[in-house]
Write an enzyme that holds these catalytic residues in place. Structure first.
Site, mmCIF file in Angstrom:
data_model
loop_
_atom_site.group_PDB
_atom_site.id
_atom_site.type_symbol
_atom_site.label_atom_id
_atom_site.label_comp_id
_atom_site.label_asym_id
_atom_site.label_seq_id
_atom_site.Cartn_x
_atom_site.Cartn_y
_atom_site.Cartn_z
ATOM 1 C CB CYS A 37 -1.008 -0.040 1.151
ATOM 2 S SG CYS A 37 -2.421 1.010 0.781
ATOM 3 C CG HIS A 73 -3.340 -3.020 3.646
ATOM 4 N ND1 HIS A 73 -2.432 -2.433 4.486
ATOM 5 C CD2 HIS A 73 -3.972 -2.007 3.015
ATOM 6 C CE1 HIS A 73 -2.500 -1.116 4.378
ATOM 7 N NE2 HIS A 73 -3.438 -0.832 3.486
ATOM 8 C CD GLU A 124 -0.713 -5.388 5.902
ATOM 9 O OE1 GLU A 124 -0.525 -5.871 4.769
ATOM 10 O OE2 GLU A 124 -1.100 -4.213 6.062
HETATM 11 N N1 GLN Z 1 -3.741 6.513 0.937
HETATM 12 C C1 GLN Z 1 -2.458 6.262 1.537
HETATM 13 C C2 GLN Z 1 -1.381 7.073 0.858
HETATM 14 O O1 GLN Z 1 -1.567 7.460 -0.246
HETATM 15 C C3 GLN Z 1 -2.100 4.790 1.475
HETATM 16 C C4 GLN Z 1 -3.132 3.993 2.227
HETATM 17 C C5 GLN Z 1 -2.630 2.765 2.898
HETATM 18 O O2 GLN Z 1 -1.424 2.500 3.000
HETATM 19 N N2 GLN Z 1 -3.552 2.008 3.419
HETATM 20 O O3 GLN Z 1 -0.358 7.334 1.438
#
Ligand code: GLN
Length: 198
Positions: A85, A179, A181
Site C-alpha cells: 500500500c 494489504h 497482512e
Molecule cells: N492513501 C495512503 C497514501 O496514499 C495509502 C493507504 C494505505 O497504506 N492504506 O499514502
C-alpha cells in the site's frame, strides 16, 4: 539465521511482523522478524518490509531516521524488499501530482508510475479476489489504495484489478498496492521470503 525488518515508521507494522513470522514457520525457515526504525537494524537486515500507512508521513520518518539510504543500499545488494500500500508508493520511481504537491520523497527503486488513492471515494476500502501470478487466488484488502498505472519493461506484472496493476515485481523488489497482512493468508509473505533462498 535471517533477519527480516518491518519498518516501524507508521501504519500496520505488527500485522506484518506476525505474518512474516508465520510465513517463516510454515516454510520451515530460520529467521527473526523485528519491527524497527533504527538505521543499524535496517543495515544488517536480510529482507525488508515497508508497510502501509500514509506515504507522506512514512517518507518523512524514514528520511529523518536516515534509513531511506539503508533501504536503497539493501535493494541494490539484491536483498528482498516488499512495499505494501503506502509502502508500494515509496518504492516507485514515478509519482503523481499529489506526490509532487506534498513533496513526498520516493525511494525510486522500481520502474513504476503510481497514483495515490486511485480507487476514489466510492471504493475507499474494499476486498476482492485477485489472481496473482505464481501464487494463485488471493483475497486482497484495499484501503485508500494506490495503483500502479504504468510499469517499465523490466517490471513483471503479478496482478491487475480494474485496469490497474496492483502487484508487481522488479527482481528482488515487490510492490503490492493492497494489504496482504490483513488477511489470514500467508501466501504472499511466503513468496516474498522465498526470495531469500534464490
Ligand atoms: N492513501 C495512503 C497514501 O496514499 C495509502 C493507504 C494505505 O497504506 N492504506 O499514502
Amino acid at each position: 539465521m535471517k533477519l527480516i525488518s518491518v519498518i516501524a515508521a507508521q501504519g500496520d507494522v505488527e500485522e506484518h511482523v506476525l505474518m512474516a513470522k508465520r510465513a517463516l514457520e510454515e516454510l520451515g525457515m530460520e529467521g527473526n522478524v523485528i519491527a524497527t526504525i533504527r538505521k543499524e537494524d535496517v543495515a544488517k537486515s536480510d529482507a525488508i518490509i515497508l508497510p502501509g500507512g500514509e506515504s507522506t508521513t512514512i517518507s518523512k520518518l524514514i528520511h529523518k531516521a536516515s534509513i531511506a539510504e539503508e533501504i536503497k543500499k539493501a535493494a541494490k545488494e539484491g536483498k528482498p524488499i516488499m512495499g505494501t500500500c503506502a509502502g508500494s508508493i515509496l518504492l516507485a520511481k514515478h509519482g503523481d501530482e499529489q506526490i509532487e504537491r506534498t513533496k513526498t520523497k520516493l525511494l525510486e527503486l522500481m520502474d513504476i508510475w503510481v497514483k495515490r488513492n486511485a480507487f476514489g471515494r466510492q471504493r475507499e476500502s474494499f476486498q476482492t479476489t485477485l489472481n496473482i501470478k505464481g501464487i494463485g487466488e488471493f483475497e486482497a484488502v484495499f484501503i485508500r489504495a494506490p495503483a500502479i498505472i504504468k510499469a517499465g519493461d523490466n517490471v513483471e506484472i503479478l496482478a491487475t484489478f480494474d485496469d490497474y496493476i496492483v502487484a508487481a515485481q522488479q527482481d528482488n523488489i515487490i510492490a503490492l498496492t493492497f494489504h496482504p497482512e490483513l488477511t489470514d493468508d500467508t501466501k504472499l509473505h511466503k513468496y516474498f521470503l522465498e526470495l531469500l533462498l534464490k
